[in-house]
Motif scaffolding. Structure first.
Motif, mmCIF file in Angstrom:
data_model
loop_
_atom_site.group_PDB
_atom_site.id
_atom_site.type_symbol
_atom_site.label_atom_id
_atom_site.label_comp_id
_atom_site.label_asym_id
_atom_site.label_seq_id
_atom_site.Cartn_x
_atom_site.Cartn_y
_atom_site.Cartn_z
ATOM 1 N N VAL A 75 0.839 -1.199 0.000
ATOM 2 C CA VAL A 75 0.000 0.000 0.000
ATOM 3 C C VAL A 75 0.877 1.253 0.000
ATOM 4 N N MET A 76 0.393 2.302 -0.644
ATOM 5 C CA MET A 76 1.118 3.577 -0.711
ATOM 6 C C MET A 76 0.389 4.614 0.131
ATOM 7 N N ASN A 77 1.142 5.305 0.962
ATOM 8 C CA ASN A 77 0.630 6.385 1.793
ATOM 9 C C ASN A 77 1.028 7.703 1.143
ATOM 10 N N LEU A 78 0.048 8.493 0.722
ATOM 11 C CA LEU A 78 0.363 9.730 0.017
ATOM 12 C C LEU A 78 -0.710 10.785 0.264
ATOM 13 N N SER A 79 -0.377 12.023 -0.117
ATOM 14 C CA SER A 79 -1.326 13.134 -0.099
ATOM 15 C C SER A 79 -1.241 13.860 -1.433
ATOM 16 N N GLU A 91 0.118 8.692 -12.656
ATOM 17 C CA GLU A 91 0.536 7.293 -12.488
ATOM 18 C C GLU A 91 1.775 7.227 -11.592
ATOM 19 N N LEU A 92 1.659 6.509 -10.494
ATOM 20 C CA LEU A 92 2.758 6.296 -9.559
ATOM 21 C C LEU A 92 3.071 4.807 -9.535
ATOM 22 N N THR A 93 4.296 4.443 -9.879
ATOM 23 C CA THR A 93 4.693 3.043 -9.896
ATOM 24 C C THR A 93 5.905 2.827 -8.997
ATOM 25 N N GLY A 148 1.625 -0.422 -8.608
ATOM 26 C CA GLY A 148 1.396 0.992 -8.877
ATOM 27 C C GLY A 148 -0.047 1.390 -8.663
ATOM 28 N N ILE A 149 -0.299 2.686 -8.808
ATOM 29 C CA ILE A 149 -1.652 3.234 -8.734
ATOM 30 C C ILE A 149 -1.811 4.247 -9.859
ATOM 31 N N ARG A 150 -3.075 4.468 -10.271
ATOM 32 C CA ARG A 150 -3.372 5.506 -11.251
ATOM 33 C C ARG A 150 -4.493 6.372 -10.703
ATOM 34 N N PRO A 171 -4.020 0.730 -2.160
ATOM 35 C CA PRO A 171 -3.322 -0.521 -2.462
ATOM 36 C C PRO A 171 -2.633 -0.475 -3.823
ATOM 37 N N LEU A 172 -1.420 -0.991 -3.881
ATOM 38 C CA LEU A 172 -0.716 -1.117 -5.160
ATOM 39 C C LEU A 172 -1.328 -2.258 -5.954
#
Length: 350
Positions: free
Chosen positions: A191-195, A286-288, A302-304, A346-347
């Motif tokens: 999982v990615m934690n971001l803002s 897009e973050l991979t 990744g996530i989009r 979630p990635l």
């Protein structure tokens, strides 16, 4: 808030509204396909033949050579692919899941004109035992068609964490239809934690020296948890970022590499300017996440972030495929100008 801040211009102009679909698909293929072996686990004809028959194999781990060995002995009563000629040309293929790209595929020779092929071949993987124990073995049987698509004949999936490693004998196992995990790939990639934050044009007031002449999207990549552990020491992770449809160098940003950690903390902020509010409907962040190695980087997930409409400026694109969680996150940012929106996403495979 972050140890690194990147800022680049991102200008949507009229020619971007009629982009080349080919340029998008080729760039995206390099991101999501990692290696040819990833595509081959999805390719083939799955529907023409019903899975039947059995396969005989044994598993072993060579501690001295740190090698996982799959002894493929034979198959019996396989399905017939070419009914007119009563013919099947079968071979056996193996993957270690969930990361098919990392270890790649192994396969036996092709045995022609038989539904009872005998192989007596050993498929080998150089892998640490503790890493092996978090994998699943996917063993499948295929009909080889040199002029068309290979036909799926059946498979078996083995959870190596629960495997009895004292059992080195050859045993028979029934072949089953295509499994859900093999089709969908990874169940959990982390999982990615971001803002994220959107600053509309002129929203900070005319007298403010920091007032952007055009809108800005701020992306704060905080950390990632529970990445796939590809080595006993962990992974050397970094994050790539693009704002699609732009896949040029000016759109590309990345974090530093965090070594030997499946829970890397990046604390990295990226700022893209040149946004107008209407562009948020057609753009996608897009973050991979990748594992860094000298020869090649391995895709981890990744996530989009976008509206997930399948369209960008009226053109059908495969990358506008955000999940419900990703769409909700993006929509919340669009509705709350100048506010940081926090999320834990979630990635997934892209």
């Amino acid at each position: 808030e972050s140890d690194t801040a990147s800022e680049i211009s991102f200008q949507f102009t009229k020619h971007k509204k009629t982009p080349s679909i080919g340029s998008h698909s080729s760039d995206m293929a390099s991101v999501s396909s990692v290696s040819g072996s990833v595509l081959s686990v999805y390719s083939g004809d799955f529907g023409s033949v019903d899975a039947q028959g059995t396969v005989e194999f044994a598993l072993d781990y060579d501690e001295k050579n740190r090698e996982f060995q799959v002894h493929v002995s034979q198959c019996k009563d396989l399905a017939v692919v070419d009914e007119k000629k009563s013919r099947s040309d079968p071979y056996v293929k193996t993957y270690l899941l969930p990361d098919k790209a990392r270890m790649g595929k192994r396969k036996t020779s092709v045995k022609k004109r038989t539904v009872n092929p005998i192989y007596n071949e050993v498929l080998r993987y150089k892998i640490e035992k503790m890493v092996l124990l978090i994998q699943k073995l996917n063993l499948s049987v295929w009909h080889n068609d040199p002029l068309g698509r290979n036909s799926f004949l059946g498979e078996i999936e083995v959870d190596l964490a629960s495997w009895d490693w004292s059992n080195r004998k050859l045993n028979w196992y029934p072949l089953k239809p295509r499994s859900l995990s093999a089709v969908n790939g990874v169940d959990h990639r982390g999982v990615m934690n971001l803002s994220i934050k959107y600053v509309p044009p002129g929203s900070l007031g005319k007298i403010c020296p920091k007032n952007p002449p055009s809108g800005e999207v701020h992306i704060w990549v905080k950390d990632v948890k529970d990445l796939l552990q590809l080595r006993p020491s962990g992974v050397d992770a970094f994050v790539k970022c693009y704002v699609l449809p732009d896949t040029s160098k000016k759109s590309y940003q990345k974090t530093r590499v965090i070594k030997r950690d499946t829970n890397p903390v990046f604390n990295h902020t990226i700022v893209y300017d040149g946004f107008h509010t209407e562009d948020l409907k057609d753009a996608c962040v897009e973050l991979t996440v990748w594992d860094h190695e000298k020869l090649t980087n391995h895709f981890l997930g990744g996530i989009r972030l976008g509206l997930g409409t399948g369209l960008s400026y009226g053109i059908s694109v495969d990358w506008m495929d955000s999940t419900q969680e990703e769409v909700a996150f993006w929509q919340e940012m669009m509705l709350a100008a100048n506010e940081w929106i926090e999320g834990l996403l979630p990635l997934r495979s892209l």
